[in-house]
Write an enzyme that holds these catalytic residues in place. Structure first.
Site, short mmCIF file in Angstrom:
data_model
loop_
_atom_site.label_atom_id
_atom_site.label_comp_id
_atom_site.label_asym_id
_atom_site.label_seq_id
_atom_site.Cartn_x
_atom_site.Cartn_y
_atom_site.Cartn_z
N ASP A 193 -11.72 2.73 0.41
CA ASP A 193 -10.65 2.54 -0.59
C ASP A 193 -11.27 2.18 -1.94
OD1 ASP A 193 -11.52 0.16 0.57
OD2 ASP A 193 -9.54 -0.79 0.61
N LYS A 244 -15.35 2.26 6.49
CA LYS A 244 -14.25 1.31 6.53
C LYS A 244 -14.62 0.29 7.60
CE LYS A 244 -10.13 -0.07 5.20
NZ LYS A 244 -9.80 -0.55 3.85
#
Ligand code: IPM
Ligand code: MG
Length: 361
Positions: free
Chosen positions: A224, A192
């Site tokens: 994600d 991330k």
């Protein structure tokens, strides 16, 4: 030479599924003289009940004196209200940390017989073969400071720390690149980095290590997006390397692609290749003691143990083939049951693998 295995069944369905894996290993042990010796120990809630600790000294000593550890699962309702420092999960984290089992290999393979059991369309998952390499002894699971503190205004605040040293990132990166070299040569590092500095460093270090592996195609993906891609087009992945927590989440997701979380084994290795082997699923307290849990993830973990710690690749292949043959014989535990199949108990599934093993000899 004897090979000593510490057997830690743990809680919930742990003892039931571990018993089936031992049954399978005993058959091979007798037949091809593998020299396996088993010694049982306590971990998790079972250990807490006897010793007041989920990871007692005796268990640590046993694990250290053994060549490999076979673990079932830990946790259950009974221990949920205990202080977090003595909860069953602490036993699992403790053994991972004490043995420095930093490299967690979680293969997600779809057995063609189970294509219908997946919640995704068969064409999306058929032929699926992904390896998730999860960092297991660092990151937010172990980072300090951590806790729940009381602020000046009396409000409570929970906090954890996501933390990785360059050396921790590079050693898991090496494992992942070497794993990719033995497969299709593609590695996707999941982070991330757009938000978290810690994983910005992760991306930098993985890229640097990658220069030593020009034969592996490295890509990067935000977590994600990776979660979305896993259910959109999972076959794009060969090997995934990621942090402790992202790996925890993504491996459950990958498990469902294969039809059931009851199918996924894992190996957790240290730098010397010593390993702990366990199914990726939990202790499933809701079905514990009913004899309906799927023992295949644990049986497949035993196969990984033979392959990775004991270098007995042929014996490992035989277990994996026997699992395949048992599925061909249409026996299914409840989690992978579909119309027209024969629903069997935990022990009957173990027996089906044993009889396939004997037939295949
Ligand atoms: C796993 C489990 C464990 C984890 C729990 C039981 C502590 O979910 O092995 O994936 O979070 O690592
Ligand atoms: Mg998990």
């Amino acid at each position: 030479m004897t090979k000593k295995i510490a057997v830690l069944p743990g809680d919930g369905i742990g003892p039931e599924i571990v018993a089936e894996a031992i049954k399978v290993l005993e058959v091979l042990n007798a037949e091809v003289n593998l020299g396996l010796e088993f010694e049982h120990g306590l971990i998790g809630g079972a250990a807490y009940d006897v010793h007041g600790s989920p990871f007692p000294q005796q268990t640590l000593d046993l694990a250290k004196q053994s060549d490999a550890v076979l673990l079932g699962a830990v946790g259950g309702y009974k221990w949920e209200s205990l202080d977090i420092s003595v909860r069953p999960e602490k036993g699992l984290l403790g053994i991972r940390s004490e043995l420095e089992l930093f490299a967690n290999l979680r293969p997600a393979i779809l057995y063609p017989q189970l294509a219908d059991a997946s919640s995704l369309k068969p064409e999306i998952v058929s032929g699926l073969d992904i390896m998730i390499v999860r960092e297991l002894t660092g990151g937010i699971y172990f980072g300090q400071p951590r806790g729940i503190r009381v602020l000046e205004n009396g409000e409570r605040q929970g906090f954890n720390t996501l933390i990785y040293k360059e050396s921790e990132i590079s050693r898991i990166a090496h494992t992942a690149f070497q794993t990719a070299q033995k497969r299709q040569g593609r590695l996707c590092s999941v982070d991330k980095a757009n938000v978290l500095e810690c994983t910005e460093l992760w991306r930098e270090v993985v890229t640097e290590v990658g220069k030593q592996y020009p034969d592996v195609a490295l890509s990067h993906m935000y977590v994600d997006n990776a979660a979305m891609q896993l259910v959109r087009a999972p076959k794009q992945f060969d090997v995934i390397v990621t942090t402790n927590m992202f790996g925890d989440i993504l491996s459950d997701c990958a498990a469902m692609l294969t039809g059931s979380i009851g199918m996924l084994p894992s190996a957790s290795l240290n730098t010397e290749g010593k390993g702990m082997y366990e199914p990726i699923h939990g202790s499933a307290p809701d079905i514990a003691g009913k004899g309906i849990a799927n023992p295949l993830a644990t049986i497949l973990s035993a196969a990984m143990m033979l392959r990775y710690t004991f270098n007995e690749g042929a014996a490992a292949d035989r277990i994996e083939q026997a699992v395949n043959d048992a599925l061909d014989a249409n026996v299914r535990t409840a989690d992978i049951y579909s119309d027209g199949m024969k629903k069997v108990s935990t022990a009957q599934m173990g027996d089906a693998v044993v009889s396939a093993l004997i037939k295949g000899a």
